[in-house]
Design a protein around this motif. Structure first.
Motif, PDB file in Angstrom:
ATOM      1  N   LEU A   1     -51.415  42.900  47.811  1.00  0.00           N
ATOM      2  CA  LEU A   1     -52.584  43.565  48.385  1.00  0.00           C
ATOM      3  C   LEU A   1     -53.058  44.713  47.520  1.00  0.00           C
ATOM      4  CD1 LEU A   1     -51.536  43.367  52.110  1.00  0.00           C
ATOM      5  CD2 LEU A   1     -53.726  42.574  51.205  1.00  0.00           C
ATOM      6  N   LYS A   2     -54.379  44.887  47.512  1.00  0.00           N
ATOM      7  CA  LYS A   2     -55.020  45.932  46.730  1.00  0.00           C
ATOM      8  C   LYS A   2     -55.802  46.850  47.667  1.00  0.00           C
ATOM      9  CE  LYS A   2     -55.829  42.587  43.004  1.00  0.00           C
ATOM     10  NZ  LYS A   2     -56.855  41.952  42.141  1.00  0.00           N
TER      11      LYS A   2
ATOM     12  N   ASP B   1     -58.799  45.524  49.353  1.00  0.00           N
ATOM     13  CA  ASP B   1     -58.651  44.563  50.460  1.00  0.00           C
ATOM     14  C   ASP B   1     -58.777  45.261  51.815  1.00  0.00           C
ATOM     15  OD1 ASP B   1     -56.087  42.974  48.545  1.00  0.00           O
ATOM     16  OD2 ASP B   1     -58.136  42.249  48.852  1.00  0.00           O
ATOM     17  N   THR B   2     -58.840  46.578  51.805  1.00  0.00           N
ATOM     18  CA  THR B   2     -58.966  47.323  53.044  1.00  0.00           C
ATOM     19  C   THR B   2     -60.245  46.950  53.772  1.00  0.00           C
ATOM     20  OG1 THR B   2     -57.682  49.201  52.235  1.00  0.00           O
ATOM     21  CG2 THR B   2     -59.209  49.632  54.032  1.00  0.00           C
TER      22      THR B   2
ATOM     23  N   VAL C   1     -50.336  49.198  54.668  1.00  0.00           N
ATOM     24  CA  VAL C   1     -49.355  48.748  53.679  1.00  0.00           C
ATOM     25  C   VAL C   1     -49.713  49.372  52.339  1.00  0.00           C
ATOM     26  CG1 VAL C   1     -50.678  46.662  53.099  1.00  0.00           C
ATOM     27  CG2 VAL C   1     -48.206  46.687  52.761  1.00  0.00           C
ATOM     28  N   GLN C   2     -48.714  49.545  51.500  1.00  0.00           N
ATOM     29  CA  GLN C   2     -48.968  50.069  50.165  1.00  0.00           C
ATOM     30  C   GLN C   2     -49.482  48.969  49.247  1.00  0.00           C
ATOM     31  OE1 GLN C   2     -45.304  51.933  48.883  1.00  0.00           O
ATOM     32  NE2 GLN C   2     -46.005  53.923  49.606  1.00  0.00           N
ATOM     33  N   ALA C   3     -50.188  49.356  48.226  1.00  0.00           N
ATOM     34  CA  ALA C   3     -50.673  48.402  47.238  1.00  0.00           C
ATOM     35  C   ALA C   3     -49.505  47.594  46.686  1.00  0.00           C
ATOM     36  CB  ALA C   3     -51.394  49.124  46.114  1.00  0.00           C
TER      37      ALA C   3
ATOM     38  N   SER D   1     -53.179  53.264  48.021  1.00  0.00           N
ATOM     39  CA  SER D   1     -52.897  53.185  46.566  1.00  0.00           C
ATOM     40  C   SER D   1     -51.679  54.017  46.200  1.00  0.00           C
ATOM     41  CB  SER D   1     -54.127  53.658  45.790  1.00  0.00           C
ATOM     42  OG  SER D   1     -54.461  54.971  46.175  1.00  0.00           O
TER      43      SER D   1
ATOM     44  N   VAL E   1     -54.889  49.261  52.919  1.00  0.00           N
ATOM     45  CA  VAL E   1     -53.995  49.215  51.771  1.00  0.00           C
ATOM     46  C   VAL E   1     -54.112  50.541  51.033  1.00  0.00           C
ATOM     47  CG1 VAL E   1     -53.308  47.960  49.711  1.00  0.00           C
ATOM     48  CG2 VAL E   1     -54.388  46.736  51.617  1.00  0.00           C
TER      49      VAL E   1
END
Length: 120
Positions: free
Chosen positions: A85-86, A89-90, A12-14, A120, A118
């Motif tokens: 999400l950042k 968080d990966t 997922v993207q940030a 960036s 996640v």
């Protein structure tokens, strides 16, 4: 034996969101605490969030206000809603469940892990 099956990880993207699920099955008399932990490459496994059978929750400071843990006791399932999400968080996210089985043995089981990435 108790098995935990996780689902819902992915890329997922940030700023995006993901929802993780973890279903417990097997010889379960009761489940007490259920929780989510995560482990990034080269780091230790850390608690993300935990919820008691009565719904009491606690969260790691890094995820407070962004992640929400919940559970469905009838389904022996725990969820982790992850918002905002950042990249940090990966990690591989692991489900944990504690309780007792029908033979009154302690349950302390782990899922196989699900990757959350996640970008960036």
């Amino acid at each position: 034996q108790v098995q935990l099956v996780e689902s819902g990880g992915g890329l997922v993207q940030a700023g995006g969101s993901l929802r993780l699920s973890c279903a417990a099955s097997g010889s379960i008399l009761r489940l007490d605490n259920m929780g989510w932990y995560r482990q990034a490459p080269g780091k230790q496994r850390d608690l993300v969030a935990r919820i008691s059978s009565g719904g009491i929750t606690n969260y790691a400071d890094l995820v407070k206000g962004r992640f929400t843990i919940s559970r469905d006791n009838a389904k022996n399932t725990v969820y982790l809603q992850m918002n905002s999400l950042k990249p940090e968080d990966t990690a591989v996210y692991y489900c944990n469940a504690q309780g007792l089985d029908w033979a009154k043995r302690v349950i302390d089981s782990w899922g196989q892990g699900t990757q959350v990435t996640v970008s960036s």
